[in-house]
Design a protein around this motif. Sequence first.
Motif, PDB file in Angstrom:
ATOM      1  N   GLY A  70       1.390  -3.074   1.050  1.00 35.58           N
ATOM      2  CA  GLY A  70       1.099  -4.497   1.184  1.00 35.58           C
ATOM      3  C   GLY A  70       2.089  -5.396   0.480  1.00 35.58           C
ATOM      4  N   VAL A  71       1.573  -6.385  -0.252  1.00 29.86           N
ATOM      5  CA  VAL A  71       2.402  -7.447  -0.819  1.00 29.86           C
ATOM      6  C   VAL A  71       3.520  -6.899  -1.688  1.00 29.86           C
ATOM      7  CG1 VAL A  71       2.411  -9.489  -2.290  1.00 29.86           C
ATOM      8  CG2 VAL A  71       0.491  -9.086  -0.757  1.00 29.86           C
ATOM      9  N   SER A  72       3.228  -5.926  -2.517  1.00 28.30           N
ATOM     10  CA  SER A  72       4.251  -5.408  -3.417  1.00 28.30           C
ATOM     11  C   SER A  72       5.382  -4.743  -2.650  1.00 28.30           C
ATOM     12  CB  SER A  72       3.628  -4.420  -4.403  1.00 28.30           C
ATOM     13  OG  SER A  72       4.523  -4.134  -5.450  1.00 28.30           O
ATOM     14  N   VAL A  87       4.780  -8.452  -9.144  1.00 29.04           N
ATOM     15  CA  VAL A  87       3.533  -8.539  -8.385  1.00 29.04           C
ATOM     16  C   VAL A  87       2.511  -7.564  -8.962  1.00 29.04           C
ATOM     17  CG1 VAL A  87       2.453  -8.111  -6.136  1.00 29.04           C
ATOM     18  CG2 VAL A  87       4.623  -9.334  -6.258  1.00 29.04           C
ATOM     19  N   GLY A  88       2.987  -6.336  -9.283  1.00 29.60           N
ATOM     20  CA  GLY A  88       2.087  -5.348  -9.876  1.00 29.60           C
ATOM     21  C   GLY A  88       1.522  -5.813 -11.210  1.00 29.60           C
ATOM     22  N   TRP A  89       2.364  -6.376 -12.059  1.00 29.00           N
ATOM     23  CA  TRP A  89       1.894  -6.918 -13.341  1.00 29.00           C
ATOM     24  C   TRP A  89       0.839  -7.999 -13.119  1.00 29.00           C
ATOM     25  CZ3 TRP A  89       4.382  -7.978 -18.552  1.00 29.00           C
ATOM     26  CH2 TRP A  89       5.036  -6.843 -19.044  1.00 29.00           C
ATOM     27  N   THR A  90       1.110  -8.900 -12.189  1.00 25.27           N
ATOM     28  CA  THR A  90       0.208 -10.030 -11.965  1.00 25.27           C
ATOM     29  C   THR A  90      -1.174  -9.546 -11.566  1.00 25.27           C
ATOM     30  OG1 THR A  90       2.099 -11.366 -11.256  1.00 25.27           O
ATOM     31  CG2 THR A  90      -0.083 -12.194 -10.716  1.00 25.27           C
ATOM     32  N   GLY A 292      -1.412   0.892 -13.130  1.00 23.28           N
ATOM     33  CA  GLY A 292      -0.766   0.911 -14.441  1.00 23.28           C
ATOM     34  C   GLY A 292       0.099   2.139 -14.617  1.00 23.28           C
ATOM     35  N   VAL A 293      -0.396   3.296 -14.158  1.00 22.61           N
ATOM     36  CA  VAL A 293       0.385   4.531 -14.246  1.00 22.61           C
ATOM     37  C   VAL A 293       1.633   4.425 -13.373  1.00 22.61           C
ATOM     38  CG1 VAL A 293       0.371   7.008 -13.788  1.00 22.61           C
ATOM     39  CG2 VAL A 293      -1.656   5.916 -14.770  1.00 22.61           C
ATOM     40  N   ALA A 294       1.476   3.886 -12.163  1.00 23.17           N
ATOM     41  CA  ALA A 294       2.617   3.748 -11.260  1.00 23.17           C
ATOM     42  C   ALA A 294       3.677   2.823 -11.859  1.00 23.17           C
ATOM     43  CB  ALA A 294       2.148   3.207  -9.909  1.00 23.17           C
ATOM     44  N   LEU A 295       3.233   1.728 -12.464  1.00 24.88           N
ATOM     45  CA  LEU A 295       4.173   0.809 -13.102  1.00 24.88           C
ATOM     46  C   LEU A 295       4.884   1.494 -14.264  1.00 24.88           C
ATOM     47  CD1 LEU A 295       1.935  -2.394 -13.065  1.00 24.88           C
ATOM     48  CD2 LEU A 295       4.123  -2.146 -11.886  1.00 24.88           C
ATOM     49  N   ILE A 410       4.830   1.613  -7.191  1.00 25.08           N
ATOM     50  CA  ILE A 410       4.326   0.341  -7.702  1.00 25.08           C
ATOM     51  C   ILE A 410       3.449  -0.324  -6.667  1.00 25.08           C
ATOM     52  CG2 ILE A 410       5.015  -1.995  -8.357  1.00 25.08           C
ATOM     53  CD1 ILE A 410       7.377  -0.848  -9.768  1.00 25.08           C
ATOM     54  N   SER A 411       3.799  -0.141  -5.413  1.00 25.59           N
ATOM     55  CA  SER A 411       3.035  -0.814  -4.369  1.00 25.59           C
ATOM     56  C   SER A 411       1.605  -0.308  -4.302  1.00 25.59           C
ATOM     57  CB  SER A 411       3.702  -0.624  -3.007  1.00 25.59           C
ATOM     58  OG  SER A 411       3.600   0.713  -2.572  1.00 25.59           O
ATOM     59  N   ALA A 412       1.356   0.869  -4.813  1.00 25.13           N
ATOM     60  CA  ALA A 412       0.012   1.408  -4.745  1.00 25.13           C
ATOM     61  C   ALA A 412      -0.952   0.593  -5.563  1.00 25.13           C
ATOM     62  CB  ALA A 412       0.012   2.855  -5.240  1.00 25.13           C
ATOM     63  N   GLY A 413      -1.862  -0.051  -4.853  1.00 29.85           N
ATOM     64  CA  GLY A 413      -2.928  -0.765  -5.525  1.00 29.85           C
ATOM     65  C   GLY A 413      -2.624  -2.173  -5.920  1.00 29.85           C
ATOM     66  N   SER A 414      -1.358  -2.589  -5.840  1.00 30.24           N
ATOM     67  CA  SER A 414      -1.046  -3.926  -6.300  1.00 30.24           C
ATOM     68  C   SER A 414      -1.241  -4.974  -5.239  1.00 30.24           C
ATOM     69  CB  SER A 414       0.415  -3.971  -6.772  1.00 30.24           C
ATOM     70  OG  SER A 414       1.293  -3.712  -5.715  1.00 30.24           O
ATOM     71  N   ALA A 415      -1.532  -4.543  -4.043  1.00 31.39           N
ATOM     72  CA  ALA A 415      -1.546  -5.495  -2.947  1.00 31.39           C
ATOM     73  C   ALA A 415      -2.892  -6.137  -2.713  1.00 31.39           C
ATOM     74  CB  ALA A 415      -1.096  -4.794  -1.671  1.00 31.39           C
ATOM     75  N   ALA A 416      -3.952  -5.566  -3.193  1.00 25.38           N
ATOM     76  CA  ALA A 416      -5.268  -6.053  -2.804  1.00 25.38           C
ATOM     77  C   ALA A 416      -6.084  -6.525  -3.976  1.00 25.38           C
ATOM     78  CB  ALA A 416      -6.029  -4.952  -2.071  1.00 25.38           C
ATOM     79  N   PRO A 417      -6.223  -7.837  -4.151  1.00 27.06           N
ATOM     80  CA  PRO A 417      -7.072  -8.348  -5.207  1.00 27.06           C
ATOM     81  C   PRO A 417      -8.527  -7.967  -5.020  1.00 27.06           C
ATOM     82  CG  PRO A 417      -5.578 -10.054  -4.429  1.00 27.06           C
ATOM     83  CD  PRO A 417      -5.479  -8.903  -3.491  1.00 27.06           C
TER      84      PRO A 417
END
Length: 433
Positions: A70-72, A87-90, A292-295, A410-417
């Motif tokens: 997604g977004v990341s 994006v992941g941090w945010t 967090g682990v991916a980042l 990083i994209s894993a999980g960062s895309a969906a609030p």
Amino acid sequence: MTARTDLSVTQGAALSVGAVLGTGLISLPALAADAAGPASLVAWLALIALSAPLAWTFAALGARYPDAGGVSTYAGMAFGPRVAAAVGWTFYFAVPLGSPVAVAFTGGYVSDVLGGGRGTEFATFLVIVGTAYVMNWFGLRISGRVQVVLSLSLATMLVVTVLAALPHLNLDHLTPFAPHGWSGIGAAAALLVWGFAGWEALSSLSGEYRNPRRDVPRATLVAVAVVGVLYLAVAAVSVLALGPALAGSRAPLADLLAIGLGGPVRALTAVIAVVLTLGAVNAYFAGSSRLGVALAKEGALPARVFGAQRRSLTFIFVAGIGCVLLPLDLHTAALLTTGCFTLVYVIGTAAALRLLTGVWPRIVAGTAFVAVLGLLWLNGLPALLSLVIAGGSLAYQAISRPSRSRPSSISAGSAAPNPTTSPACLSSSGPPE
């Protein structure tokens, strides 16, 4: 790339609706009315109108570049891995900040039944967040199918609430229409971003359709229509049936059901709210702990603190408790969180302007970009937190000299609030079926 599972238009629309419908709706009508009075309906209409270009933009990205990230992922493609990590941090740091807000919505319903005010709400927070923490610590997570059922339960409750309150509508409750001035509409719109977070899940789902280029636009149209009708119906009925009492209500849906049905509906509504919130918090914790682990693996966070799932999970849990103890009212805390969500949308639509081709796709993406940029501005000073978080990510990466590899993890999980229903979100952010 996401494994294709041959989603139909109906299935995709249902999953998209579930990704957008969030537990915040159980209290958003009251918060918006508190900010703008009956004029909050204008803010609802504005956010519903924004949903069309925003949803279409993410659907177009997904149809052209099917990927669960997604977004990341799109931020990385357009601007490089450092922006993808930002994006992941945010998203990651918005979770402990947002969990007290999400549970506070439900805490209002529990205290409405049990009494005890803020003390009961705080106890509700500890129980829900503590349960989610323990479940994720031992790998016990709510399946994607149960998450779908939970979202369908929320949709059903909304429909029942609207129908029950219809005989009690009063047009006199529309006056005064804007007791806090027209600026209150902007304040209400900034809050309502919470309820509309989730359209980016369309891009994560795109690779699973039988024919993405044909089916994604159709499913998007259906999802936008259903969400728009549900949200506007609940908002309008809340204003017209409850009137001035809506702004001060901690459990507006329970108040509406009590007016329409009577009986022990408050207790039932509180139970539904608790179950829905536990499912949502569980999904947030599962997805963000893995994010967090991916980042950390990408060098975007310190591996010593975030490099293992349980350490990342513990940080989110402890930080959430710290956030709930901050001297912030619910309104400000919600704005801090929606500011983070809005910045993710700003980056996502900016990426769309670089990645999409053709006149009309770029016009729609540009419209969405301008709109979400306006929402970020309407968020006011709380929006600065999202910029600080994103800036902190860029500064950390510059200092630590992270790997410049493609940010697939990083994209894993960062895309969906709002990763509560979409299988793509679930598979990318962690919780297994």
